[in-house]
Scaffold this active site. Structure first.
Site, PDB file in Angstrom:
ATOM      1  N   ASP A  79     -12.271  58.598   6.247  1.00 57.21           N
ATOM      2  CA  ASP A  79     -13.480  57.571   6.235  1.00 57.21           C
ATOM      3  C   ASP A  79     -13.712  57.764   5.253  1.00 57.21           C
ATOM      4  O   ASP A  79     -14.187  58.905   4.731  1.00 57.21           O
ATOM      5  CB  ASP A  79     -14.154  58.869   7.716  1.00 57.21           C
ATOM      6  CG  ASP A  79     -16.065  58.402   7.788  1.00 57.21           C
ATOM      7  OD1 ASP A  79     -15.969  58.085   6.605  1.00 57.21           O
ATOM      8  OD2 ASP A  79     -16.137  58.735   8.209  1.00 57.21           O
TER       9      ASP A  79
ATOM     10  N   HIS B 159      -9.806  47.013 -19.821  1.00 54.04           N
ATOM     11  CA  HIS B 159      -9.757  45.944 -19.001  1.00 54.04           C
ATOM     12  C   HIS B 159      -9.944  44.744 -18.869  1.00 54.04           C
ATOM     13  O   HIS B 159     -10.358  43.651 -18.188  1.00 54.04           O
ATOM     14  CB  HIS B 159     -11.634  46.944 -18.320  1.00 54.04           C
ATOM     15  CG  HIS B 159     -11.816  47.826 -17.565  1.00 54.04           C
ATOM     16  ND1 HIS B 159     -13.139  47.538 -17.029  1.00 54.04           N
ATOM     17  CD2 HIS B 159     -11.486  48.342 -16.895  1.00 54.04           C
ATOM     18  CE1 HIS B 159     -13.034  48.760 -16.430  1.00 54.04           C
ATOM     19  NE2 HIS B 159     -12.037  49.428 -16.653  1.00 54.04           N
TER      20      HIS B 159
ATOM     21  N   LYS C 135     -17.608  58.849 -10.066  1.00 53.49           N
ATOM     22  CA  LYS C 135     -17.058  57.768 -10.049  1.00 53.49           C
ATOM     23  C   LYS C 135     -15.329  57.694 -10.284  1.00 53.49           C
ATOM     24  O   LYS C 135     -15.084  57.024  -9.542  1.00 53.49           O
ATOM     25  CB  LYS C 135     -18.415  56.933 -10.580  1.00 53.49           C
ATOM     26  CG  LYS C 135     -17.867  55.437  -9.164  1.00 53.49           C
ATOM     27  CD  LYS C 135     -17.399  53.972 -10.625  1.00 53.49           C
ATOM     28  CE  LYS C 135     -16.846  52.494  -9.534  1.00 53.49           C
ATOM     29  NZ  LYS C 135     -16.490  51.920 -10.040  1.00 53.49           N
TER      30      LYS C 135
ATOM     31  N   GLU D 267     -11.353  46.756  -6.862  1.00 49.02           N
ATOM     32  CA  GLU D 267     -11.254  47.178  -8.830  1.00 49.02           C
ATOM     33  C   GLU D 267      -9.923  47.373  -9.490  1.00 49.02           C
ATOM     34  O   GLU D 267      -8.917  47.529  -9.600  1.00 49.02           O
ATOM     35  CB  GLU D 267     -11.984  48.190  -9.196  1.00 49.02           C
ATOM     36  CG  GLU D 267     -12.135  48.596 -10.473  1.00 49.02           C
ATOM     37  CD  GLU D 267     -13.458  49.848 -10.618  1.00 49.02           C
ATOM     38  OE1 GLU D 267     -13.756  49.723 -10.021  1.00 49.02           O
ATOM     39  OE2 GLU D 267     -13.286  50.059 -11.923  1.00 49.02           O
TER      40      GLU D 267
HETATM   41  C1  MEV Z   1     -15.180  52.277 -13.758  1.00 46.11           C
HETATM   42  O1  MEV Z   1     -14.722  52.586 -12.877  1.00 46.11           O
HETATM   43  C2  MEV Z   1     -14.900  54.099 -14.700  1.00 46.11           C
HETATM   44  C3  MEV Z   1     -14.940  54.511 -15.609  1.00 46.11           C
HETATM   45  O2  MEV Z   1     -16.453  54.285 -15.919  1.00 46.11           O
HETATM   46  C4  MEV Z   1     -14.992  55.956 -15.127  1.00 46.11           C
HETATM   47  C5  MEV Z   1     -15.664  56.982 -16.387  1.00 46.11           C
HETATM   48  O3  MEV Z   1     -16.753  56.561 -17.168  1.00 46.11           O
HETATM   49  O4  MEV Z   1     -15.144  57.977 -16.251  1.00 46.11           O
HETATM   50  C6  MEV Z   1     -14.989  53.934 -16.656  1.00 46.11           C
END
Ligand code: MEV
Length: 418
Positions: A276, A374, A260, A82
């Protein structure tokens, strides 16, 4: 390169970056080649790692810069697909330096093996019987791994829970094993199998599962950092991050996304070091739900001076011996690049990167929004797909961003006009 603070590092070519990093870490030419050349993982090694092998699969290795953890500088390898992740971690680490970087701690290398026992007539009595025979059960476990016992003490303690379930109460024994620098799955599973017959004898029940728990809450890595309000763009930004955190703390839908973002930092280091990542993912998300409601893995507050402070505490069962860490040549080279001697140090680095990554995402979301950064990186990828050379790339991307046309077609159009 003497320090991991390097202005304009991203502007170097990949070969120049590698040369700087290799100098920083004092890597041999052999290790350097494993990091920089494709096919570090030869077919003959891959063929023995898993079953039915037909080839190997590559991902980029980036390096996160600027990390200062407990006063030590690290260049941190991150294997990830990513865009923005490595840049965001490096940028966050840079901002953390104003107040001394990251401070970490660790609860110890203790893994849990679970032994499930069903069909006991009197489960609470059985629980106490198991506890009363703790010494002999630990001896049985430790007899399976004298080498580990010599290094760490091996199995150290036993906890027993009565768990209500759909098939009635079950007596669940936890064997707590210090696995040292190993992740320890094999060691604890072997020990769990070894004590199972004794548990059946003691309880009159039937032992079923004997397997480690990924909710490794006796193997917690912690990291904290203070981000001064000046370093992050003012107290409003600190307030924005705290509000973003409050959202994740209160709402599982947001917590999943925020977490995430943390794993965007955690997993790439776990993968780079041959560990792992499914085990870490499972452990982290279970830990976030331990109160019965899924919530944020991190906490963000302001200190008395209006600076932003962040904390993370996470199960981090990673190892430096055994598994892919010792088999995958690039993973071995990544461990050397990090310069870590113990699994505990690696676990704490991982926690610090997770905290940095979360800060970067929350700061972006609370200010410009995530798309601005991004889009630029996305434009770079698309311009490369469209055929832009290294010399053309910056100009093509600039035009794509200015005209807000982020597509391969437009990149081709720009290239045609150059
Ligand atoms: C994207 O890979 C991760 C985010 O969505 C994390 C977040 O919203 O805190 C930007």
């Amino acid at each position: 390169m003497k320090s991991n603070q390097y202005s304009g590092f991203h502007k170097l070519t990949a070969a120049q970056r590698a040369a700087e990093v290799i100098e920083f870490a004092g890597l041999s030419q052999e290790d350097a080649a494993l990091l920089t050349r494709p096919e570090a993982l030869k077919m003959e090694i891959a063929d023995h790692m898993i079953e039915n092998v037909i080839g190997t699969f590559q991902l980029p290795i980036g390096v996160a810069m600027n990390f200062l953890i407990n006063g030590k500088e690290y260049v941190i390898p991150m294997v990830v697909e990513e865009a923005s992740v490595v840049a965001a971690a490096s940028n966050a680490a840079k901002m953390a330096r104003a107040a001394g970087g990251f401070t970490t701690s660790y609860s110890g290398d203790v893994m849990i093996a679970q032994i499930q026992c069903i069909n006991t007539a009197n489960p609470h009595f059985a629980r106490q019987t198991i506890l009363a025979h703790k010494g002999e059960l630990l001896d049985l476990a430790n007899a399976k791994d004298p080498v580990l016992v010599k290094i760490t003490g091996g199995a150290r303690d036993i906890e027993v829970r009565v768990v209500d379930s759909g098939i009635g109460p079950m007596v669940v024994t936890h064997l707590l094993v210090d696995t040292g620098d190993a992740m320890g799955a094999n060691a604890v599973n072997t020990m769990a199998e070894a004590v199972a017959p004794a548990i059946e004898k003691l309880t009159g029940g039937t032992v079923k599962l004997r397997i480690l728990s990924n909710l490794a809450d006796h193997r917690l890595a912690r990291a904290t950092a203070t981000f001064t309000k000046e370093a992050i763009g003012g107290e409003d930004v600190a307030d924005g991050v705290v509000a973003a955190y409050a959202f994740a703390a209160a709402d599982p839908y947001r917590a999943a996304t925020s977490n995430k973002g943390i794993m965007n930092g955690v997993d790439p280091v776990v993968v780079a070091t041959g560990n792992d990542w499914r085990a870490i993912e499972a452990g982290v998300h279970a830990y976030c739900a331990r109160s019965g409601r899924y919530t944020s893995l991190t906490r963000w507050e302001k200190d008395a001076d209006g600076n932003l402070t962040g904390c993370i505490e996470m199960p981090a069962p990673v190892g430096l011996v055994g598994g892919a860490t010792k088999i995958h040549p690039a993973a071995k080279a990544c461990v050397k690049l990090l310069g870590v001697q113990h699994a505990s140090e690696l676990a704490q680095i991982i926690a610090a990167v997770g905290l940095a990554q979360n800060f970067a995402a929350l700061r972006a979301l609370a200010t410009d929004g995530i798309q601005k950064g991004h889009m630029k990186l996305h434009a770079r990828n698309l311009a490369t797909v469209a055929g832009a050379s290294a010399e053309q790339l910056d100009a093509v991307v600039a035009q794509m961003v200015v005209n807000k046309k982020i597509s391969v077609e437009y990149a081709k159009e720009v290239l045609a006009g150059m």
